[in-house]
Design an enzyme around this catalytic site. Sequence first.
Site, PDB file in Angstrom:
ATOM      1  N   SER A 201      13.563  39.585 -71.891  1.00 58.13           N
ATOM      2  CA  SER A 201      13.632  40.250 -72.789  1.00 58.13           C
ATOM      3  C   SER A 201      12.997  41.566 -72.149  1.00 58.13           C
ATOM      4  CB  SER A 201      12.652  39.834 -73.749  1.00 58.13           C
ATOM      5  OG  SER A 201      12.742  40.557 -74.398  1.00 58.13           O
ATOM      6  N   ASP A 477      22.162  36.818 -79.310  1.00 60.44           N
ATOM      7  CA  ASP A 477      20.732  37.592 -79.263  1.00 60.44           C
ATOM      8  C   ASP A 477      20.901  38.459 -79.728  1.00 60.44           C
ATOM      9  OD1 ASP A 477      17.891  38.261 -78.307  1.00 60.44           O
ATOM     10  OD2 ASP A 477      18.627  38.017 -76.397  1.00 60.44           O
TER      11      ASP A 477
END
Length: 564
Positions: A201, A477
Amino acid sequence: MMGLGRLLAATACVAQLASAFAPQSVRNLRLSVPFQSESDLALEPEGDFTIQASTDPTLLYPARTIKVPVDHFHNDTKYEPHTNDTFDLRYWFDATYYKKGGPVIVLAGGETSGVGRLQFLQKGIVYQLAKATGGVGVILEHRYYGKSLPTSDFSTKNLRFLTTDQALADTVYFAKNVKFAGLEHLDLTAPNTPYIAYGGSYAGAFVAFLRKLYPDVYWGAISSSGVTEAIYDYWQYYEAARIYAPKDCVTATQKLTHVVDNIILNKANAKYVQKLKETFGLGNLTHTDDFANTISYGIAGLQSTNWDPALNDTSFGEYCNNVSSNALLYPETARLKKDVQELLSVGGYGKEVKTLTNQFLNYIGYVNVTQVQSCDEDQNTCFTSYDTEFYKKDDLKQTWRLWMYQVCDQWGYLQTGSCVPPNQLPLISRAIDLNYTSIACREAFNIYKPSDVESINKYGGFGISYPRLAIIDGEKDPWRAATPHAIGLKDRKSTISEPFILIKDGVHHWDENGVFPNETAPNFPPKPVEEAQRAIKNFVQAWLQDFKKEKSGHGGHGHGSTKP
C-alpha cells in the site's frame, strides 16, 4: 492512508490489512486513538528476554531501536527551523534462518504501529523470504507511528518532519548503521550486505521510491499494491467495487444512491430531505453531507477482504447480500414501506418501486444495525465531520493526525462521489465532495490548497520502473487505480529484473500475509497467491545471485538488465 470523511485511513491495513484507508467520522477518529497509541500493547516486551514457544509475535520479537536524525535535509526550507536532534526509530528482527552472506529483508512499516506487522516475521512474506534466502527478517517502523516519535507532540509545526522523503532517509540510515543484537561481530550493513525492501500500500510506494532513489543501498524492492501515483481527488477508489462486486449489489447501490442524491441535491425536493434522514433513523443529524457519508460505508468494505479467513472482513459481502436482496430482511422496517415508496418516486424511480422497495428497506435496516444503533450519544457527536475543537487537539494521543497530515500535505486520495463522471452513477453520494473530504485539512492543519501530489509523482507515478523493482498488485484492489497496474495503462512484460504481477481475484497486498505450514491445504492459500509468493522467492533469489556475481567481479547481467 486515512482521513476524516473520505480521507484515507491507515492502519494500513493492518489491523489492516486494509483498514488503512477507511473513511472516518470525528467519533471514529476519537475511538481509533487507543489502538494506534498502543494502549492495548502496554505489555509489549522491550530488550532481551528468553523467547518462549508462543504464537504471539509480540512475545517472540523484542523491540529494538536505533537513533536516527530527526532532520536529514538541512538544505531544504520545508523543514525550517532545522534541528540536530535524533530520535529512537523502532524495529524488530528475526535471525532464525540467517546464513553467512544472506540478505536483510526489510518490511517497511508504513502508516501504522510496527507491532501490527510482526505477524509477517512469523508466517508472512518476511518469514518466507528470510527462510528461502538465509536472511535476517526486519520490521522497520515509520517515523511518527507506533513509538518512533521524533517530536513531543503532533502539532502542525512539529509534523513538518513527517514526509515520505524524511522517512526514506531513515530507512537508508538504518541499512547503513544497524547492528543486530547477537550478530554484532558481523557487518550486516549496506552496501556490503544485500538489502531487499518490501512494502504494501503506502509502504509499497515507499519501497519503490526507496529502490529508485537509493539503489546503492537497497539492492531490490517489492512494491505490493504500491500507490505510486498520488491523486488528490481519488473518486476512482470505488471503481473496483463497480467493476468486480456482484452486479446486483452494484446496481442496487447505484440506484439507491441516485435516489438519495436526487433528493438531497435537488432544491426542488428540499422538503423531503428531513423525511429521508428520518427514514434512515438519522433525523437528528444536522449536516446533509454527514448524512450522505454515514450511509455510504457498506460499499467501502471491499478493501478489507482477504483470502485468509482469520484476516478477512466479511462486512462487504454482508452489505451486498443485504442491499441486493429482494426479500425483506429486516421485518421492523416494514412500517416504513409507504415512506420508502414515496421517496423512491420523488427520487426518480417511481417506475421501479416494486423492485427497489425491499432493497431500500434492507439498506435502511443495514445502516440502522451498523451505524445508528452504535450511537449512544447525540447523532451529531457520533457522525459529524465538523468539529473545530476536536481538530485543535495535537498531543501524542491524537494519532489520527498522522496519516491525515500526510494525505493533506502530499498524498491526497480524498475519496469523493462528486467527481464520478456525469454519465456514470456513483456508488457513494455526490454530496461527498472535495470541500467535505478536506475539512480536516483546513481545520486540523490550516491547509487550504490541494495536496502537493507532484512531490510524490516526480518519482515516477504510474510509470515508475527500475531494475530489481517488483510491482505486484491485486486485480480487484480499490487502490489498483493508483498503481502501475491501473486499468487503461499499457501492460508491461514481467521479467526477473522487473517483475510485473497482477494477482487474479486479489485485493490489497494479498501476497503479504501467510499461514503456518500446518495450516496449508489444497487451494489454501489460493493458487494465485501461492504463485505470487513463489515468484517473489524465485526472483529475489535471482537478484541475490546477481549481487554475489557483482561482488565477485563477474558482473550482474545474468537475468536481463538486472544491473542498474
